[in-house]
Write a protein that holds these residues in place. Structure first.
Motif, short mmCIF file in Angstrom:
data_model
loop_
_atom_site.label_atom_id
_atom_site.label_comp_id
_atom_site.label_asym_id
_atom_site.label_seq_id
_atom_site.Cartn_x
_atom_site.Cartn_y
_atom_site.Cartn_z
N SER A 176 0.82 -1.22 0.00
CA SER A 176 0.00 0.00 0.00
C SER A 176 0.85 1.26 0.00
O SER A 176 0.48 2.28 -0.61
CB SER A 176 -0.92 0.01 1.23
OG SER A 176 -1.80 -1.11 1.21
N TYR A 177 2.00 1.22 0.68
CA TYR A 177 2.83 2.41 0.84
C TYR A 177 4.09 2.39 -0.03
O TYR A 177 4.96 3.24 0.14
CB TYR A 177 3.24 2.57 2.30
CG TYR A 177 2.16 3.16 3.17
CD1 TYR A 177 2.10 4.53 3.42
CD2 TYR A 177 1.19 2.35 3.73
CE1 TYR A 177 1.10 5.07 4.21
CE2 TYR A 177 0.18 2.88 4.53
CZ TYR A 177 0.15 4.24 4.77
OH TYR A 177 -0.85 4.77 5.55
N ASP A 179 4.55 3.18 -3.17
CA ASP A 179 4.67 4.41 -3.97
C ASP A 179 4.10 5.57 -3.17
O ASP A 179 2.87 5.66 -3.02
CB ASP A 179 3.92 4.24 -5.29
CG ASP A 179 4.16 5.42 -6.23
OD1 ASP A 179 4.80 6.40 -5.80
OD2 ASP A 179 3.71 5.36 -7.39
N THR A 181 3.61 8.57 -3.87
CA THR A 181 2.75 9.48 -4.63
C THR A 181 1.31 8.99 -4.66
O THR A 181 0.39 9.78 -4.87
CB THR A 181 3.26 9.62 -6.07
OG1 THR A 181 3.26 8.34 -6.71
CG2 THR A 181 4.67 10.19 -6.08
N ASN A 182 1.09 7.69 -4.44
CA ASN A 182 -0.26 7.15 -4.41
C ASN A 182 -0.90 7.31 -3.03
O ASN A 182 -2.11 7.11 -2.88
CB ASN A 182 -0.26 5.67 -4.80
CG ASN A 182 0.11 5.46 -6.25
OD1 ASN A 182 -0.09 6.35 -7.08
ND2 ASN A 182 0.65 4.29 -6.56
N VAL A 183 -0.09 7.64 -2.04
CA VAL A 183 -0.58 7.77 -0.66
C VAL A 183 -0.94 9.21 -0.33
O VAL A 183 -1.95 9.48 0.31
CB VAL A 183 0.47 7.24 0.33
CG1 VAL A 183 -0.04 7.37 1.77
CG2 VAL A 183 0.82 5.80 0.01
N SER A 185 -1.50 13.19 -1.73
CA SER A 185 -1.77 14.02 -2.91
C SER A 185 -0.71 15.09 -3.10
O SER A 185 -0.28 15.37 -4.22
CB SER A 185 -3.15 14.68 -2.79
OG SER A 185 -3.23 15.47 -1.61
N LYS A 188 2.22 13.64 -4.62
CA LYS A 188 1.98 13.39 -6.04
C LYS A 188 2.24 14.66 -6.85
O LYS A 188 2.84 14.62 -7.93
CB LYS A 188 0.55 12.91 -6.26
CG LYS A 188 0.24 12.51 -7.69
CD LYS A 188 -1.14 11.91 -7.81
CE LYS A 188 -1.43 11.46 -9.24
NZ LYS A 188 -2.78 10.84 -9.35
N SER A 191 5.88 15.21 -7.02
CA SER A 191 6.48 14.30 -7.99
C SER A 191 6.27 14.80 -9.41
O SER A 191 7.18 14.74 -10.24
CB SER A 191 5.87 12.90 -7.83
OG SER A 191 6.38 12.02 -8.79
#
Length: 267
Positions: A176-177, A179, A181-183, A185, A188, A191
């Motif tokens: 789940s963690y 990446d 950038t997926n956790v 905003s 993200k 990035s």
């Protein structure tokens, strides 16, 4: 080279942290090597088999969990009830970040019973996201394996940890963690900004390279123009020299012809 990758997650118990006369040690409860993709989450294998299958710390030939245990034992977290540095939910906190020379960082926190949750990440992995992961992982671990963690024998003999059945929980959190950038905003957006910045730097580098090529072409063109001017001057001088030689030859021929005529005409 620094990156934002998640390496591994561990849960251990800090022993004798509050005692000044007894050396602080740690007991490994469970671990998961996400970077090595350790998919063995079963509990049927023996401890000897687990010891033989222990993965090295990214090519260094040492078990990463041993290094983590030594680092935490040398700098333990001591949480007492009512400690303001602890999280209100479960008295878990006191987070520490240790950065290594090999571009990794160790982030960990503990509760008042010494239950410590830790992760190893690249140094570009945001520590606040890692701490969020630690808090959520601690809550789930306490819910499912809290009693086993407290009752686990001190020291332990398994390389997988005393609470091996919790490995799947660590694997799920690592997935789940993995990446950041997926956790988060904002991460993200950062990035995306870094990606745009990288593309702009590439474009600027290309522009500078093209400018250098244009300058080289202009310099070459100037050299050719200079050579053309020199050739034109030399060709003009040669043309004049040839013209004078032709004139001199013609004059000489006329003089010779006149002398011959005089010899013939005059007795």
């Amino acid at each position: 080279m620094m990156d934002n990758k998640l390496r591994c997650a561990l849960v251990l118990r800090i022993e004798n942290a509050s005692s000044q006369s007894i050396e602080t040690t740690t007991t490994l409860l469970t671990k998961y090597d996400y970077a090595g993709q350790d998919n063995d989450i079963t509990t049927s294998s023996s401890d000897d088999e687990e010891d033989n299958n222990t993965k090295p710390l990214y090519g260094k030939g040492l078990d990463y969990s041993v290094l983590v245990q030594e680092a935490i034992a040398s700098d333990p977290i001591l949480i007492v009830l009512g400690d303001n540095s602890a999280d209100n939910n479960g008295n878990f906190g006191g987070f520490k970040v240790i950065q290594s020379d090999s571009s990794h960082q160790l982030i960990y926190g503990a509760d008042d019973r010494g239950i410590c949750v830790a992760v190893i990440t690249g140094q570009r992995y945001p520590s606040r996201i890692a701490i969020t992961m630690l808090k959520e992982l601690y809550t789930q671990f306490q819910f499912h394996h809290g009693e086993a963690a407290v009752m686990a024998p001190k020291g332990g003999s398994s390389s997988k940890g005393a609470v091996k059945e919790a490995t799947k929980l660590l694997r799920d959190f690592c997935d789940s963690y993995a990446d950041p950038t997926n956790v988060d905003s904002s991460q993200k957006v950062l990035s995306q900004v870094e990606n745009v910045k990288g593309r702009m730097q590439d474009n600027i580098a290309n522009m500078l390279h093209n400018t250098e090529n244009a300058e080289a072409l202009a310099e070459r063109s100037d050299q050719l123009n200079e050579q053309a001017d020199i050739f034109r001057i030399k060709s003009t001088a040669l043309k004049k020299d040839m013209w004078w030689k032709n004139i001199k030859t013609n004059i000489l021929l006329l003089i010779i012809a006149a002398v011959v005529l005089l010899i013939i005409v005059v007795p």
